[in-house]
Design an enzyme around this catalytic site. Structure first.
Site, PDB file in Angstrom:
ATOM      1  N   ASP A  56       0.827  -1.204   0.000  1.00 47.49           N
ATOM      2  CA  ASP A  56       0.000   0.000   0.000  1.00 47.49           C
ATOM      3  C   ASP A  56       0.863   1.257   0.000  1.00 47.49           C
ATOM      4  OD1 ASP A  56      -2.792   1.056   0.422  1.00 47.49           O
ATOM      5  OD2 ASP A  56      -1.741   1.999   2.090  1.00 47.49           O
ATOM      6  N   THR A  89      -3.222   5.720  -4.048  1.00 41.77           N
ATOM      7  CA  THR A  89      -2.109   6.463  -3.436  1.00 41.77           C
ATOM      8  C   THR A  89      -0.817   6.284  -4.214  1.00 41.77           C
ATOM      9  OG1 THR A  89      -1.700   4.610  -1.953  1.00 41.77           O
ATOM     10  CG2 THR A  89      -3.071   6.383  -1.117  1.00 41.77           C
ATOM     11  N   THR A  90      -0.564   5.070  -4.665  1.00 40.89           N
ATOM     12  CA  THR A  90       0.654   4.836  -5.437  1.00 40.89           C
ATOM     13  C   THR A  90       0.564   5.601  -6.749  1.00 40.89           C
ATOM     14  OG1 THR A  90       0.641   2.622  -4.492  1.00 40.89           O
ATOM     15  CG2 THR A  90       2.214   3.040  -6.261  1.00 40.89           C
ATOM     16  N   ASP A 381      -9.169  -0.150   1.852  1.00 41.30           N
ATOM     17  CA  ASP A 381      -9.142   0.428   0.501  1.00 41.30           C
ATOM     18  C   ASP A 381     -10.411   0.057  -0.259  1.00 41.30           C
ATOM     19  OD1 ASP A 381      -6.691   1.553   0.868  1.00 41.30           O
ATOM     20  OD2 ASP A 381      -5.627   0.385  -0.654  1.00 41.30           O
TER      21      ASP A 381
HETATM   22  P1  ADP Z   1      -2.853   2.456  -6.031  1.00 38.09           P
HETATM   23  O1  ADP Z   1      -2.207   2.702  -4.700  1.00 38.09           O
HETATM   24  O2  ADP Z   1      -2.581   3.562  -6.978  1.00 38.09           O
HETATM   25  O3  ADP Z   1      -4.285   2.114  -5.923  1.00 38.09           O
HETATM   26  P2  ADP Z   1      -2.465  -0.281  -6.821  1.00 38.09           P
HETATM   27  O4  ADP Z   1      -1.260  -1.104  -6.577  1.00 38.09           O
HETATM   28  O5  ADP Z   1      -3.699  -0.598  -6.070  1.00 38.09           O
HETATM   29  O6  ADP Z   1      -2.058   1.219  -6.632  1.00 38.09           O
HETATM   30  O7  ADP Z   1      -2.772  -0.387  -8.388  1.00 38.09           O
HETATM   31  C1  ADP Z   1      -3.864   0.262  -8.949  1.00 38.09           C
HETATM   32  C2  ADP Z   1      -3.859   0.096 -10.448  1.00 38.09           C
HETATM   33  O8  ADP Z   1      -3.918  -1.270 -10.827  1.00 38.09           O
HETATM   34  C3  ADP Z   1      -5.068   0.782 -11.075  1.00 38.09           C
HETATM   35  O9  ADP Z   1      -4.653   1.510 -12.193  1.00 38.09           O
HETATM   36  C4  ADP Z   1      -5.957  -0.407 -11.459  1.00 38.09           C
HETATM   37  O10 ADP Z   1      -6.802  -0.106 -12.546  1.00 38.09           O
HETATM   38  C5  ADP Z   1      -4.923  -1.430 -11.817  1.00 38.09           C
HETATM   39  N1  ADP Z   1      -5.444  -2.797 -11.798  1.00 38.09           N
HETATM   40  C6  ADP Z   1      -6.187  -3.395 -10.841  1.00 38.09           C
HETATM   41  N2  ADP Z   1      -6.485  -4.668 -11.205  1.00 38.09           N
HETATM   42  C7  ADP Z   1      -5.922  -4.867 -12.417  1.00 38.09           C
HETATM   43  C8  ADP Z   1      -5.872  -5.973 -13.333  1.00 38.09           C
HETATM   44  N3  ADP Z   1      -6.458  -7.134 -13.071  1.00 38.09           N
HETATM   45  N4  ADP Z   1      -5.175  -5.797 -14.490  1.00 38.09           N
HETATM   46  C9  ADP Z   1      -4.560  -4.636 -14.748  1.00 38.09           C
HETATM   47  N5  ADP Z   1      -4.577  -3.571 -13.940  1.00 38.09           N
HETATM   48  C10 ADP Z   1      -5.248  -3.671 -12.790  1.00 38.09           C
HETATM   49 MG    MG Z   2      -5.104   0.459  -4.988  1.00 36.42          MG
END
Ligand code: ADP
Ligand code: MG
Length: 515
Positions: A56, A89-90, A381
């Site tokens: 996270d 957040t990332t 989240d």
């Molecule tokens: P953040 O802290 O920004 O939420 P995450 O590590 O949760 O970071 O990643 C979020 C990103 O991953 C978003 O752009 C979301 O659309 C993408 N994402 C989630 N599931 C998938 C998937 N199955 N395939 C591709 N991208 C995905």
């Molecule tokens: Mg996320």
């Protein structure tokens, strides 16, 4: 003329700018590898040896001991993202870092900081329009909400549980607290408890508190319970006896003990006579009182923390009672069921179906502290994004598709923007590309090839993301694969990243007082 103390540190002009930019970039770089479903985890160890394992962004940045003031501003981007929308957040931190990187290049090309700021603001405005255009047409129903929750959890350690079944529980929780005015997110709490597999995670329609019954023989479950919350000590006030009796014979001692017994019994009787089923008191209770109440089948919790007492009050509608004389049915709250349970060293009380508030608790189980902690972050989240999506009713395609659309729209509008500002607007689009690029890198794909393919697919299909589905990574419509993010998460990420980056780029003088 010296106007500053000799001890203060001052950095000016380009040096100040580039040191700030470098610090900001470094922070964003630190969380980049965690982005997306194939993002890696980080293990953070603090000076006392406490270990946190997480994926996270906000947690990582929070745990890192970041001192540089500009770097700290990127941490704040992640924090405000977490507070406002609970996810992304990332994404926000990575975009902010890349906006700074692009700003650095522009400064080297002699584009003035104010021009960069103007260009970035213009580009952010176009980006928000692009997000509006990406908002899906379909109603945000349970199926879509489940997908939103699931997308937010992919890549997080969800223990033995599939993100899908967790997302289902999350949607159930959010639906439970939905009202005509929106989603009462504050009525959902998360309670973690180690000692079982994460499959035992369940939704409790009520609250869970860390309190144990005052006596082992008390009932472990009470149905249709009337509940009192007291701030009253049920025992002989220390000092009472010595003051009243000067004891110099066995008879007198017996009289004293009798008087004390009677006093204690009096307290117990008052409780019994009030007709209450379950009592919580924030003060202590004499063992003799507990024994009598146990015999009468009353469930009593003593030394209850004041926050637990508040939670019981808000869940059951009980009114706090400050003196035993005031203990009457009119002050009682109610619940469908109160039960107690022991998990290892922990005693918990479950208050279900409280009369006052529609509160629900996600009772999160996991084998170890690390597992439940990361599971809790993932669930929080998911609760936030599902609430956000339900409240606004607006979702956009994930997997980089929205970012591809944003960059595309910015580039096509940049052509109409005059002067050097155009360079800054285009640079903003380049910075947004970091999201699909990073998703590609983190899944082992070539970022340049993926970007080219995604743009081509976006051009022909209108929606194109880099979907990770089990072992496969394909370019497809994220809506069709259930990779869906709330529109507000994307909006907030763009706005907060742009704000921090422009603020940092504008600084050309850093004056630091001596520590
Ligand atoms: P953040 O802290 O920004 O939420 P995450 O590590 O949760 O970071 O990643 C979020 C990103 O991953 C978003 O752009 C979301 O659309 C993408 N994402 C989630 N599931 C998938 C998937 N199955 N395939 C591709 N991208 C995905
Ligand atoms: Mg996320």
């Amino acid at each position: 003329m010296f106007i500053l103390s000799e001890d203060s540190q001052r950095t000016q002009g380009r040096d100040a700018q580039s040191s700030n930019i470098m610090a900001g970039k470094a922070v964003a770089e630190a969380v980049r590898t965690t982005l997306g479903p194939r993002g890696m985890d980080k293990m953070l160890v603090d000076s006392t040896g406490t270990v946190v394992i997480t994926n996270d962004g906000a947690t990582i940045l929070n745990e890192m001991d970041i001192e540089h003031p500009a770097a700290q501003m990127i941490v704040e981007v992640a924090e405000s993202q977490e507070q406002e929308v609970g996810d992304g957040t990332t994404t926000a931190a990575v975009i902010a870092g890349n906006l700074l990187g692009e700003a650095e290049d522009l400064i080297e090309q002699d584009v003035h900081a104010t021009t960069i700021v103007e260009g970035y603001h213009e580009a952010a405005r176009i980006a928000l329009e692009a997000i509006d255009e990406q908002v899906g047409e379909a109603d945000v129903d349970d199926e879509i909400l489940k997908q939103v929750g699931e997308s937010s959890m992919t890549g997080k350690g969800t223990g033995g549980l599939t993100a899908e079944s967790l997302a289902e529980t999350v949607v159930e929780a959010v639906r439970h607290v939905e009202t005509d005015d929106g989603v009462a997110r504050e009525n959902i709490s998360v309670h973690t408890q180690i000692g079982a597999s994460s499959n035992a995670t369940e939704l409790i329609s009520g609250i869970v508190i860390d309190e144990e019954p005052a006596h082992d023989a008390m009932p472990t479950s009470v149905e249709d319970a009337s509940i009192a919350v007291l701030d009253v000590e049920l025992g002989v006030r220390t000092g009472d006896i010595d003051a009243e009796y000067a004891i110099d014979s066995i008879d007198q001692l017996n009289t004293a003990i009798d008087a004390e017994e009677q006093e204690v019994r009096g307290y117990a009787e008052q409780v019994v006579e009030s007709g209450v089923d379950v009592v919580f008191t924030t003060d202590s209770v004499d063992d003799r009182v507990s024994t009598i109440l146990a015999n009468e089948g009353i469930l009593l919790f003593d030394n209850v923390s004041s926050s637990d007492a508040r939670d019981v009050v808000s869940a059951t509608g009980a009114r706090r009672v400050g003196a035993l004389e005031d203990l009457e049915a009119s002050e009682f709250g109610a619940a469908d069921r109160i039960r107690t349970a022991t998990y290892g060293d922990d005693d918990l009380a479950f208050i279900e179906g409280g009369a006052a508030a529609e509160t629900v608790t996600l009772f999160v189980r996991g084998g170890t502290e690390h597992v439940v902690d990361e599971l809790e972050r993932a669930i929080i989240d998911a609760l936030d994004v599902v609430s956000t999506a339900l409240a606004s009713g607006e979702v956009v395609p994930g997997a980089g598709a929205t970012e591809i659309a944003i960059a595309d729209k910015i580039r096509s509008e940049a052509a109409g923007i005059e002067g050097r500002k155009q360079l800054a607007v285009t640079a903003f689009a380049d910075a947004i590309d970091i999201i699909p690029r990073t998703l590609a890198t983190n899944t082992g794909k070539d970022p340049i090839d993926s970007l080219v393919d995604l743009r081509a697919a976006h051009e022909s299909e209108g929606r194109a993301g880099l979907i990770t589905d089990g072992e496969n990574v394909t370019i497809a419509d994220p809506f069709e694969h259930g990779v869906i993010d709330p529109a507000d998460v994307k909006r907030e990420a763009i706005e907060s990243a742009a704000e921090a980056a422009t603020m940092i780029a504008r600084i050309d003088d850093v004056i630091a007082a001596e520590e």
